[in-house]
Scaffold this motif. Structure first.
Motif, mmCIF file in Angstrom:
data_model
loop_
_atom_site.group_PDB
_atom_site.id
_atom_site.type_symbol
_atom_site.label_atom_id
_atom_site.label_comp_id
_atom_site.label_asym_id
_atom_site.label_seq_id
_atom_site.Cartn_x
_atom_site.Cartn_y
_atom_site.Cartn_z
ATOM 1 N N ALA A 184 0.822 -1.141 0.052
ATOM 2 C CA ALA A 184 0.028 -0.092 0.014
ATOM 3 C C ALA A 184 0.720 1.274 0.152
ATOM 4 C CB ALA A 184 -0.826 0.090 1.316
ATOM 5 N N ALA A 185 1.939 1.354 0.722
ATOM 6 C CA ALA A 185 2.837 2.413 1.021
ATOM 7 C C ALA A 185 3.455 2.731 -0.606
ATOM 8 C CB ALA A 185 3.771 2.326 1.863
ATOM 9 N N HIS A 186 3.879 1.660 -1.219
ATOM 10 C CA HIS A 186 4.242 1.731 -2.661
ATOM 11 C C HIS A 186 3.301 2.398 -3.623
ATOM 12 C CE1 HIS A 186 5.459 -0.058 -6.814
ATOM 13 N NE2 HIS A 186 6.326 1.070 -6.492
ATOM 14 N N ASN A 187 2.100 1.912 -3.425
ATOM 15 C CA ASN A 187 1.022 2.187 -4.575
ATOM 16 C C ASN A 187 0.645 3.668 -4.340
ATOM 17 O OD1 ASN A 187 1.068 -0.414 -5.175
ATOM 18 N ND2 ASN A 187 -1.002 -0.998 -4.109
ATOM 19 N N ALA A 188 0.745 4.120 -3.161
ATOM 20 C CA ALA A 188 0.476 5.543 -2.859
ATOM 21 C C ALA A 188 1.629 6.311 -3.079
ATOM 22 C CB ALA A 188 0.289 5.741 -1.151
ATOM 23 N N SER A 189 3.044 6.048 -2.976
ATOM 24 C CA SER A 189 3.973 6.815 -3.483
ATOM 25 C C SER A 189 3.929 6.770 -4.846
ATOM 26 C CB SER A 189 5.296 6.268 -2.785
ATOM 27 O OG SER A 189 5.278 6.051 -1.557
ATOM 28 N N ARG A 190 3.987 5.686 -5.396
ATOM 29 C CA ARG A 190 3.832 5.984 -6.798
ATOM 30 C C ARG A 190 2.774 6.966 -7.573
ATOM 31 N NH1 ARG A 190 3.365 0.367 -9.697
ATOM 32 N NH2 ARG A 190 1.876 0.005 -8.252
ATOM 33 N N LEU A 191 1.553 6.835 -7.192
ATOM 34 C CA LEU A 191 0.377 7.563 -7.590
ATOM 35 C C LEU A 191 0.846 9.208 -7.073
ATOM 36 C CD1 LEU A 191 -2.582 5.512 -6.516
ATOM 37 C CD2 LEU A 191 -1.877 6.032 -8.795
ATOM 38 N N GLN A 192 1.360 9.425 -6.326
ATOM 39 C CA GLN A 192 1.853 10.750 -5.592
ATOM 40 C C GLN A 192 3.000 11.171 -6.546
ATOM 41 O OE1 GLN A 192 0.719 12.967 -3.814
ATOM 42 N NE2 GLN A 192 2.276 14.559 -4.279
ATOM 43 N N ALA A 193 4.036 10.418 -7.015
ATOM 44 C CA ALA A 193 5.269 10.829 -7.782
ATOM 45 C C ALA A 193 4.725 11.133 -9.281
ATOM 46 C CB ALA A 193 6.215 9.914 -7.615
ATOM 47 N N ARG A 194 3.627 10.388 -9.697
ATOM 48 C CA ARG A 194 3.337 10.527 -11.003
ATOM 49 C C ARG A 194 2.137 11.273 -11.419
ATOM 50 N NH1 ARG A 194 5.028 4.245 -12.409
ATOM 51 N NH2 ARG A 194 7.298 4.645 -12.556
ATOM 52 N N GLN A 195 1.740 12.123 -10.457
ATOM 53 C CA GLN A 195 0.595 13.044 -10.641
ATOM 54 C C GLN A 195 1.446 14.150 -11.720
ATOM 55 O OE1 GLN A 195 -0.659 15.143 -7.080
ATOM 56 N NE2 GLN A 195 -1.604 13.248 -6.183
ATOM 57 N N MET A 196 0.380 14.393 -12.851
ATOM 58 C CA MET A 196 0.475 15.222 -13.938
ATOM 59 C C MET A 196 -0.489 15.624 -14.727
ATOM 60 S SD MET A 196 2.434 12.094 -16.694
ATOM 61 C CE MET A 196 3.519 11.858 -15.073
ATOM 62 N N PRO A 197 -0.609 16.510 -15.619
ATOM 63 C CA PRO A 197 -1.507 16.977 -16.334
ATOM 64 C C PRO A 197 -2.046 15.943 -17.398
ATOM 65 C CG PRO A 197 -0.011 18.626 -16.265
ATOM 66 C CD PRO A 197 0.716 17.303 -15.750
ATOM 67 N N GLN A 198 -3.188 15.922 -17.837
ATOM 68 C CA GLN A 198 -3.641 14.792 -18.801
ATOM 69 C C GLN A 198 -2.831 14.886 -19.870
ATOM 70 O OE1 GLN A 198 -5.117 12.534 -17.821
ATOM 71 N NE2 GLN A 198 -6.766 11.728 -19.469
ATOM 72 N N GLY A 199 -2.637 16.192 -20.436
ATOM 73 C CA GLY A 199 -1.899 16.317 -21.756
ATOM 74 C C GLY A 199 -0.409 15.774 -21.547
ATOM 75 N N GLU A 200 0.178 15.848 -20.394
ATOM 76 C CA GLU A 200 1.427 15.173 -20.352
ATOM 77 C C GLU A 200 1.393 13.659 -20.214
ATOM 78 O OE1 GLU A 200 5.570 15.629 -17.439
ATOM 79 O OE2 GLU A 200 3.765 16.877 -16.929
ATOM 80 N N ARG A 201 0.277 13.189 -19.578
ATOM 81 C CA ARG A 201 0.141 11.640 -19.772
ATOM 82 C C ARG A 201 -0.079 11.159 -21.141
ATOM 83 N NH1 ARG A 201 -0.430 8.541 -15.653
ATOM 84 N NH2 ARG A 201 -0.323 10.308 -14.066
ATOM 85 N N ARG A 202 -1.069 12.093 -21.710
ATOM 86 C CA ARG A 202 -1.226 11.645 -23.249
ATOM 87 C C ARG A 202 -0.051 11.466 -23.976
ATOM 88 N NH1 ARG A 202 -5.580 11.753 -26.878
ATOM 89 N NH2 ARG A 202 -4.966 12.145 -28.997
ATOM 90 N N ARG A 203 0.839 12.395 -23.909
ATOM 91 C CA ARG A 203 2.205 12.456 -24.459
ATOM 92 C C ARG A 203 2.955 11.057 -24.090
ATOM 93 N NH1 ARG A 203 7.650 13.424 -23.275
ATOM 94 N NH2 ARG A 203 7.229 14.450 -21.409
ATOM 95 N N TYR A 204 2.897 10.610 -22.890
ATOM 96 C CA TYR A 204 3.635 9.431 -22.372
ATOM 97 C C TYR A 204 2.989 8.197 -23.039
ATOM 98 C CZ TYR A 204 6.664 11.731 -19.115
ATOM 99 O OH TYR A 204 7.550 12.688 -18.396
ATOM 100 N N GLN A 205 1.587 8.111 -23.114
ATOM 101 C CA GLN A 205 1.136 7.028 -23.858
ATOM 102 C C GLN A 205 1.393 7.012 -25.173
ATOM 103 O OE1 GLN A 205 -3.250 6.511 -22.735
ATOM 104 N NE2 GLN A 205 -3.113 6.294 -20.701
ATOM 105 N N GLU A 206 1.323 8.092 -25.823
ATOM 106 C CA GLU A 206 1.673 8.054 -27.386
ATOM 107 C C GLU A 206 3.124 7.755 -27.357
ATOM 108 O OE1 GLU A 206 1.706 10.773 -31.337
ATOM 109 O OE2 GLU A 206 0.869 11.785 -29.453
ATOM 110 N N LEU A 207 3.919 8.017 -26.641
ATOM 111 C CA LEU A 207 5.244 7.669 -26.956
ATOM 112 C C LEU A 207 5.597 6.191 -26.742
ATOM 113 C CD1 LEU A 207 8.286 8.264 -26.845
ATOM 114 C CD2 LEU A 207 8.292 8.378 -24.478
ATOM 115 N N ALA A 208 4.677 5.356 -25.698
ATOM 116 C CA ALA A 208 4.798 4.005 -25.491
ATOM 117 C C ALA A 208 4.204 3.346 -26.660
ATOM 118 C CB ALA A 208 3.903 3.800 -24.498
ATOM 119 N N LEU A 209 3.121 3.899 -27.023
ATOM 120 C CA LEU A 209 2.206 3.317 -28.576
ATOM 121 C C LEU A 209 3.180 3.175 -29.768
ATOM 122 C CD1 LEU A 209 -1.265 4.556 -27.530
ATOM 123 C CD2 LEU A 209 -0.509 1.967 -27.974
ATOM 124 N N ARG A 210 3.909 4.408 -29.975
ATOM 125 C CA ARG A 210 4.778 4.472 -31.251
ATOM 126 C C ARG A 210 6.020 3.539 -30.880
ATOM 127 N NH1 ARG A 210 2.543 7.714 -34.422
ATOM 128 N NH2 ARG A 210 1.239 9.531 -34.101
#
Length: 553
Positions: free
Chosen positions: A184-210
């Motif tokens: 649980a502590a890891h899950n909470a830490s990961r979610l906290q660290a990776r908070q970001m705007p939706q546009g940035e997350r979209r960029r990361y997903q497109e990077l993975a798909l390409r």
């Protein structure tokens, strides 16, 4: 002139002719050419037949000996995490806590004072001294910036004191005050660290798909779950399928626990996007590397530790029963032998409640399933449970002196029993669990051929089918032609530059006949050189996702 097998009155639309290569197809083991009409394979056959009809109305692509084969399906991936990891501090080569802290300091110097240092891939099992840095050491190295560093298996991480405070993990399960966080502590830490705007997350997903498209993938099973990402992240991943971008198809799953049929229906409605099931990374246990997988005996390198279950048998059974009743896939992340037995007991309990046939018909799946004995495999086959496995895990951690042997001792030789799954009727599909292992499908096929336990090796053909057709079947796609290159099938394929084609089987003694055309066996790239074929083009349903400049030069 009309190609053999094509109706004479076929509408004259723009088509693409691939010729002068090798086509991996069950329709004709000697095929050297393929005709694509829009989004469909129209014909496969010989060079002579192709020459008779090639004209200026078609795009003619000279394969120059390249292989044209069905596109790969990654049956377990995390799109946002893959993109984030690719853009983060790479720690796979670090070999001590000191090296890790130095890497953090260098990364911190490149970001603003309010930024977070994100890192990925450290593995203390490779260090001479497995001692980890403290929270305060990470804080100082980062100059007061927040730090989150994911372990290679993504089931634990290292956090600085400021990140720990922001995530509010004090007193949580998996946090003992040190830098390493679990559960649980890891899950909470990961979610906290990776908070970001939706546009940035979209960029990361497109990077993975390409990245996936550039490696011959035409579909990716996205294993989203509440402890990994938000529902918005899931919705974003599902939205790529209807967008204008030419990208691999996303097969979305959501790993949220349902306590009843009504609750499962409520979850599905709340998602607001169609998912293939409430399955994937709904964790019954953790990982071998982080010692959170649930074992029936102690870890060899940590007496007294056996990991533990994240869900009870009753909870898992209610989830399976609810999904079975709705006719959708249920599934869990399962790695340890005790975790698997809990999942199998839950299947028995659910079958007693809603009926064995209903459980079988729903096409449930389990992710990873690395430790399964003969009795376990028989129970998996009984319920037609698909095992979604990761061959690259064995390549990375199987064998003498490697992580599995460190953690499990002699039990490590029974890990990932691919050949036994096949011989005992357990459906299998393969994936990468990216970013845990890279999006390199031919390396994954090679890992099946070179399994650390020779008794569990499978042929290249079986491994290739597990990475292609089986991935479509595991996600319960309705079109039976998916993953094949035969007339009428969706035109989803990749073109590969190869050095040699052959049949590769688990037993070297029978490879001498592999290039004999009388075998009538479609050929695959020779993978014994250690280098992967080069992707020249990836196409999904007739749309080009990726093209190497060498394809049309």
């Amino acid at each position: 002139m009309t190609l053999p097998g094509l109706p004479a009155d076929m509408p004259q639309r723009k088509v693409t002719m691939y010729r002068n290569g090798s086509v991996y197809t069950a329709a004709d083991p000697f095929a050297t050419a393929m005709l694509v009409d829009g989004d469909t394979v129209a014909w496969v056959g010989s060079e002579q037949a192709a020459s008779s009809v090639a004209d200026s109305s078609m795009e003619i692509i000279d394969l120059r000996g390249a292989l044209l084969a069905p596109g790969f399906v990654d049956s377990h991936v995390h799109l946002s995490e893959t993109g984030i990891a690719a853009d983060s501090l790479q720690l796979a080569e670090v070999r001590s806590a000191r090296e890790l802290l130095d890497a953090v300091a260098r990364a911190a110097a490149t970001i603003g004072s309010d930024g977070t240092v994100l890192g990925n891939g450290w593995d203390e099992s490779l260090w001479d001294d497995a001692s980890l840095p403290t929270q305060d050491e990470l804080e100082r190295a980062a100059g007061g910036r927040k730090v989150y560093l994911a372990r290679v298996d993504a089931h634990s991480g290292l956090v600085s004191s400021s990140l720990a405070a922001a995530a509010g993990i004090e007193g949580m399960d998996g946090h003992d005050g040190g830098a390493r966080v679990l559960r649980a502590a890891h899950n909470a830490s990961r979610l906290q660290a990776r908070q970001m705007p939706q546009g940035e997350r979209r960029r990361y997903q497109e990077l993975a798909l390409r990245e996936a498209a550039a490696n011959g993938y035409v579909a990716m099973a996205e294993m989203a779950a509440p402890h990994l990402c938000s529902i918005d992240d899931l919705r974003l991943s599902a939205s790529w399928n209807g967008g204008p971008e030419a990208l691999p198809e996303v097969l979305p799953y959501w790993g949220e626990l349902a306590s009843s049929t009504e609750h499962a229906a409520e979850i599905l409605g709340r998602l607001e996007v169609p998912v293939l099931g409430l399955a994937g990374d709904l964790n019954i246990d953790g990982s071998i590397g982080s010692r959170t997988a649930a074992l029936s005996e102690d870890y060899a390198d940590a007496p007294g530790e056996r990991g533990g279950l994240y869900l009870s048998v009753d909870e898992a059974a209610r989830h399976i029963a609810a999904c079975s009743t709705l006719g959708i896939q249920a599934g869990f992340h399962v790695i340890g032998d005790a975790g698997l037995k809990a999942a199998l007991d839950a299947l028995d309990q659910a079958a007693a409640e809603v009926g064995e046939q209903r459980v079988r018909a729903a096409g449930h799946r389990l992710e990873h399933v690395e430790m399964a004995d003969a009795e376990d495999r028989a129970r998996l086959a009984k319920y037609s449970i698909t095992v979604s496995a990761q061959p690259a895990f064995d390549a990375a951690w199987g064998g003498a002196g490697k992580l599995y042997e460190q953690r499990l001792g002699t039990r490590s030789t029974t890990m990932n029993p691919f050949a036994s799954y096949y011989s005992e009727g357990v459906p299998v599909c393969f994936g990468s669990d990216s970013p845990v292992t890279p999006l390199r499908p031919w390396s994954s096929v090679r890992a099946c051929l070179e399994h650390s336990n020779p008794a569990q090796r499978i042929s290249a053909r079986a491994a290739f089918l597990g990475h292609t057709r089986a991935g479509w079947r595991a996600s319960r796609q309705r079109n039976p032609l998916l993953g094949q290159l035969v007339p009428g099938a969706p035109a989803s394929f990749a073109v590969w530059e190869v050095e040699e084609l052959m049949v590769q089987v688990a037993d070297d003694r029978v490879q001498s006949w592999s290039t004999d055309p009388r075998a009538r066996t479609p050929l695959l790239p020779a993978l014994d050189s250690g280098s992967d074929p080069v992707c020249l083009q990836t196409v999904r349903e007739g749309r080009e996702l990726f093209a190497n400049g060498a394809l049309r030069s």
